[in-house]
Design a protein around this motif. Structure first.
Motif, mmCIF file in Angstrom:
data_model
loop_
_atom_site.group_PDB
_atom_site.id
_atom_site.type_symbol
_atom_site.label_atom_id
_atom_site.label_comp_id
_atom_site.label_asym_id
_atom_site.label_seq_id
_atom_site.Cartn_x
_atom_site.Cartn_y
_atom_site.Cartn_z
ATOM 1 N N LEU A 1 1.427 -0.946 0.074
ATOM 2 C CA LEU A 1 -0.271 -0.396 0.090
ATOM 3 C C LEU A 1 1.110 1.474 0.610
ATOM 4 O O LEU A 1 0.574 2.401 -0.833
ATOM 5 C CB LEU A 1 -0.659 -0.116 1.277
ATOM 6 C CG LEU A 1 -1.775 -1.305 1.206
ATOM 7 C CD1 LEU A 1 -2.499 -1.072 2.177
ATOM 8 C CD2 LEU A 1 -2.805 -0.838 0.326
ATOM 9 N N ALA A 2 2.279 1.158 0.240
ATOM 10 C CA ALA A 2 2.986 2.343 0.627
ATOM 11 C C ALA A 2 3.085 2.756 -0.798
ATOM 12 O O ALA A 2 3.540 3.615 -1.011
ATOM 13 C CB ALA A 2 3.735 2.352 1.463
ATOM 14 N N THR B 1 -5.134 5.984 5.896
ATOM 15 C CA THR B 1 -4.170 5.069 5.775
ATOM 16 C C THR B 1 -3.691 5.334 7.522
ATOM 17 O O THR B 1 -3.299 4.576 8.399
ATOM 18 C CB THR B 1 -3.942 4.505 5.137
ATOM 19 O OG1 THR B 1 -2.700 5.312 4.237
ATOM 20 C CG2 THR B 1 -5.029 4.177 4.647
ATOM 21 N N ALA B 2 -2.931 6.622 7.243
ATOM 22 C CA ALA B 2 -1.697 6.961 8.356
ATOM 23 C C ALA B 2 -2.234 7.656 10.046
ATOM 24 O O ALA B 2 -1.511 6.336 10.801
ATOM 25 C CB ALA B 2 -0.517 7.893 7.637
ATOM 26 N N ALA C 1 -5.209 -1.531 5.871
ATOM 27 C CA ALA C 1 -5.888 -2.643 4.728
ATOM 28 C C ALA C 1 -6.833 -1.855 4.529
ATOM 29 O O ALA C 1 -7.398 -1.591 3.664
ATOM 30 C CB ALA C 1 -5.850 -3.855 5.173
ATOM 31 N N SER C 2 -7.725 -2.666 5.691
ATOM 32 C CA SER C 2 -9.533 -2.024 5.457
ATOM 33 C C SER C 2 -10.092 -0.099 5.220
ATOM 34 O O SER C 2 -10.765 -0.415 4.822
ATOM 35 C CB SER C 2 -10.124 -2.385 7.262
ATOM 36 O OG SER C 2 -9.974 -4.100 7.250
ATOM 37 N N VAL D 1 -5.870 -7.594 -1.397
ATOM 38 C CA VAL D 1 -5.037 -7.523 -0.037
ATOM 39 C C VAL D 1 -5.942 -8.117 1.152
ATOM 40 O O VAL D 1 -5.428 -9.040 1.761
ATOM 41 C CB VAL D 1 -5.547 -5.844 -0.040
ATOM 42 C CG1 VAL D 1 -5.599 -5.661 1.476
ATOM 43 C CG2 VAL D 1 -4.431 -5.790 -0.762
ATOM 44 N N THR D 2 -7.243 -8.189 0.110
ATOM 45 C CA THR D 2 -8.634 -9.550 1.888
ATOM 46 C C THR D 2 -7.731 -10.725 1.240
ATOM 47 O O THR D 2 -7.418 -11.464 2.987
ATOM 48 C CB THR D 2 -9.740 -9.398 0.949
ATOM 49 O OG1 THR D 2 -10.292 -7.969 0.751
ATOM 50 C CG2 THR D 2 -10.899 -9.890 2.089
ATOM 51 N N SER D 3 -7.691 -11.415 0.518
ATOM 52 C CA SER D 3 -6.784 -12.808 1.018
ATOM 53 C C SER D 3 -5.245 -12.641 1.393
ATOM 54 O O SER D 3 -5.510 -14.022 2.165
ATOM 55 C CB SER D 3 -6.376 -12.650 -0.913
ATOM 56 O OG SER D 3 -7.905 -13.270 -1.882
#
Length: 805
Positions: free
Chosen positions: A97-98, A113-114, A162-163, A177-179
């Motif tokens: 994600l970064a 997200t941060a 992630a969420s 990402v969910t997996s």
């Protein structure tokens, strides 16, 4: 040549950037965000999971340990794979994600997200300080080789990041990402890095933080903007110009309007990635709270638009004017589903000109609904926005919640919704006249059975909030016009908010009473060795407050009532209080006064006087007893019952403070409270002045209420003597009053469990040993709260047969 090459490279980069965004990021929807009901649901669910997991961890469940040892350690040959999956699903997801944030910058997503990472880390740190490094889990040999640390900060932060980022990602990346996170949660248990319950609770922490951030700041709609839809809708073979968002939106579907080349109105229904969530939660909500859970659940977006198009065509076949279906299918890079229709010329009922709403038009609205009914089609959301008044006739639109082969209840609900929408627009008299002209008696009766807010669309309900007498007037007018009696309303709701609150309170009470009963098991020897003479005296004293309360109740009304009936009422209220709490007791008292010939105003005020007198007596005795009992209490220790009582007191104080702040600071709530409470207080004061004309009645009310409290205190004192302990009357009064306040404030019928916890905590603070305090409270409550409802139920049944209540 060099300049040409550089321009080609620049052009390639410009073309690559949009493709990269489409592959990585979800549609922006013009930058619009929305707060979703699902986020509130996720937040509440996460809080519940964390709250429940803490005592489960402290219990060191054998089942949890067996599962952990079954999964750990993994076979040597795949241990490297499990470790790799764990790191990919935790640190790897954050790194991914970064990198995406650097390659495809979207400042809002990066910022939130941060924030999620920092907030989750702070919550984990706080929980670690409060609960200890292992959340109070006892360290036993079975934990060897396993890490009992809680929270699992690394995992919780990963879940939060992630969420929080998921709504900004494209669907393929969303699934990736969910997996990874799901596999990492399993790998954490397999590698022994976390125990199963610790993992689930840490996951809930991160999930809850993300839901809270989305609830506070909103999250992307996951739908393309109007400009993007204008460009991409050509995938379906139609051309729409001037697309704008419709003013009224429904979660899970984006309503847009535009026009074709001839200037005719086009409506688009676009189902994005939230469509499935919206329908699942709506279905779950209706299933939990309503007897009719609505249309069949459809999870696939394409199937949903196909369903809506099919029902629209079926309604057209039933000779109902409906929008013309132009296109159905998927479009755009995100493959969102869309239904494109051309609306009939005309305006919605809500905004139609008064001149166009003739009696013939009202008749035609009902006839259109009857044609749907004849074809066994239920619309599901009829209202002033879905009924179109057109020169070509009355049309219906928005068949999103429609169903074929509908049950009679849904068909009757459609007719009720149409009648309510007409009444809101033209008044109950004209609506009733139209019903009398068009509907037969059976159809009118079926509609009246469902003519209530639960069966109406949100727009109609919003208007009815401002005119609460409209529905009763409409029901009476239609019944008169149809020549029938006003039928009883159907029970639309499966569960009411009051029942839900009492259900939650009952769970709290069960949790508290289990703890009390567990302590009773430890105090069983004390109960067996009790002095049975004092136990018998406790039983006698525990029954006398009913007689004193009946004496006070008899004096709360003007005139004279038979004392025997008042005694029977208070006896029956021991059962009523257990089932419905103080609210039910008040309602039964009011009904009793009405049955004795008093009007509603006097009955309500007299019931309020009796209830107020009881609490006033408790408060007065409490204030008198405090100076005498203050020196008898010790500082609270960390025993379980006292901790329970302290948490309950803090929760009650916090809830009361929030309620007072809301009433004081929110003008709308303050005006509502004033409009509801002031008339009641005026009636009570008027009744008090009437009763005050007979001074003996005031004396009877005061003495009866005080005597009832003293007798209950005497029963607890006798129970203490039965187990070889004693406490001053002042001490018992203070303990009882505080326990009653806690039990009355928490929504638990009869205060079961909570009152016991408060009494035990108070007595132990007053120096009574734990085992004796538990035994004494159990004996006293057995005779005041557990056994009396048995004969209270029999008395209530007798009073109902005699029509006293």
């Amino acid at each position: 040549m060099a300049r040409v090459a550089s321009e080609e490279v620049a052009g390639t980069e410009r073309r690559a950037a949009p493709r990269l965004r489409a592959a990585v990021l979800g549609p922006r929807g013009g930058g619009t965000t929305r707060r979703r009901a699902s986020d509130a649901f996720r937040l509440v669910f996460a809080v519940i999971v964390v709250a429940v997991s803490i005592p489960v961890m402290q219990a060191n469940s054998a089942a949890e340990l067996r599962l952990a040892h079954f999964l750990n350690p993994p076979p040597e040959a795949i241990s490297w794979l499990v470790t790799t999956v764990f790191w990919l699903g935790s640190v790897g997801v954050i790194a991914l994600l970064a990198v995406l944030g650097l390659l495809v910058p979207r400042l809002v997503a990066v910022r939130w997200t941060a924030v999620a990472a920092v907030v989750t880390w702070a919550i984990c740190l706080l929980l670690g300080q409060i609960l200890g490094p292992s959340a109070g889990r006892p360290m036993i040999d079975a934990l060897a080789g396993l890490d009992p640390s809680y929270p699992v900060t690394q995992f919780a932060v990963t879940i939060a990041v992630a969420s929080t980022a998921l709504p900004y990602l494209s669907r393929p990346l969303h699934r990736l990402v969910t997996s990874l996170v799901t596999l990492a949660s399993v790998a954490a248990v397999v590698t022994g890095s976390a125990l199963p319950v610790n993992t689930v609770s840490s996951l809930a922490i991160g999930w809850g933080v993300a839901a809270a951030i989305h609830l506070a700041a909103g999250s992307p709609l996951g739908l393309p903007s109007a400009g993007e839809i204008t460009k991409w809708i050509t995938d379906l073979g139609v051309s729409v110009e001037g697309i704008t968002r419709a003013p009224n939106q429904t979660w899970g579907v984006e309503r847009l309007t535009g026009h074709d080349g001839a200037g005719r109105t086009i409506e688009l229904s676009v189902y994005g990635r939230d469509a499935s969530d919206a329908r699942v939660l709506a279905k779950l909500w209706r299933f939990c709270f309503y007897r009719d859970s609505g249309p069949t659940l459809i999870l696939d977006r394409l199937q949903q638009v196909e369903h809506e198009a099919y029902l629209t065509l079926m309604a057209e076949r039933a000779d109902v004017l409906v929008p013309e279906v132009l296109a159905v299918g998927r479009f755009g890079p995100s493959r969102d589903a869309a239904l494109v229709t051309r609306l009939p010329a005309g305006r919605a009922l809500a905004v139609a000109d008064d001149a166009s709403l003739s009696d013939e038009t009202l008749d035609e609205i009902l006839q259109a609904v009857l044609r749907l009914r004849k074809a066994h089609l239920a619309h599901g959301t009829l209202g002033a926005d879905t009924i179109i008044v057109s020169p070509a006739g009355v049309g219906l639109r928005d068949f999103r919640s429609a169903s074929a082969a509908a049950a009679d209840g849904r068909l009757d609900g459609d007719m009720a919704a149409a009648l309510a929408a007409m009444a809101v627009r033209t008044g109950p008299e004209r609506t009733a006249a139209a019903a009398g002209r068009v509907l037969d008696a059976d159809t009118a009766r079926g509609a009246l059975v469902h003519l209530q807010r639960a069966a109406l669309d949100p727009g109609t309900v919003q208007v009815l909030h401002q005119n609460k007498h409209l529905l009763p007037q409409l029901r009476a007018a239609i019944a008169t016009a149809s020549g029938i009696e006003v039928p009883k309303l159907a029970e639309a709701k499966r569960i009411s908010w009051v029942n839900l609150i009492f259900g939650i309170g009952t769970l709290i009470g069960v949790w508290a009473i289990i703890g009390v009963l567990a302590d009773v098991g430890e105090s069983l020897d004390v109960i067996k060795g009790a002095s049975w003479g004092w136990v018998a005296l406790t039983f006698v004293l525990a029954q006398l407050p009913i007689a004193a309360e009946a004496w006070a109740l008899n004096s709360a009304v003007p005139g004279q009532l038979p004392y025997g009936r008042c005694l029977a009422l208070e006896t029956s209220n021991t059962f009523t209080a257990l089932v419905g709490g103080d609210t039910a007791v008040f309602a039964v008292r009011v009904r009793f006064f009405q049955r004795q010939g008093y009007d509603a105003t006097v009955a309500v005020s007299s019931g309020a006087i009796a209830t107020t007198a009881s609490w006033t007596a408790k408060g007065l005795l409490f204030l008198i007893a405090i100076p005498f009992a203050a020196g008898n209490f010790e500082a609270p220790s960390s025993s379980g019952d006292r901790q329970t009582a302290i948490w309950i007191v803090l929760a009650v104080v916090l809830a009361a403070g929030i309620a007072i702040a809301v009433v004081t600071l929110v003008p709308r709530v303050r005006r509502l409270a004033s409009s509801r409470v002031r008339p009641v207080l005026v009636n009570i004061w008027s009744n008090v002045k009437t009763i005050a004309a007979e001074p003996r009645k005031i004396a009877y009310i005061a003495s009866g209420s005080v005597l009832a409290q003293l007798l209950v205190a005497a029963a607890l004192g006798a129970a203490l003597h039965a187990v070889g302990q004693q406490a001053s009357l002042a001490t018992i009064l203070v303990v009882m009053t505080l326990a009653s306040i806690i039990g009355g404030a928490v929504p638990i019928p009869g205060g079961l469990g909570v009152v016991e916890a408060g009494l035990i905590a108070g007595l132990t603070a007053a120096g009574i040993p734990q085992d004796q305090a538990v035994a004494a409270v159990f004996i006293q409550r057995l005779f005041t709260a557990y056994l009396p409802p048995i004969w209270g139920w029999a008395t209530l049944a007798w009073m109902r047969r005699r029509e006293y209540v």
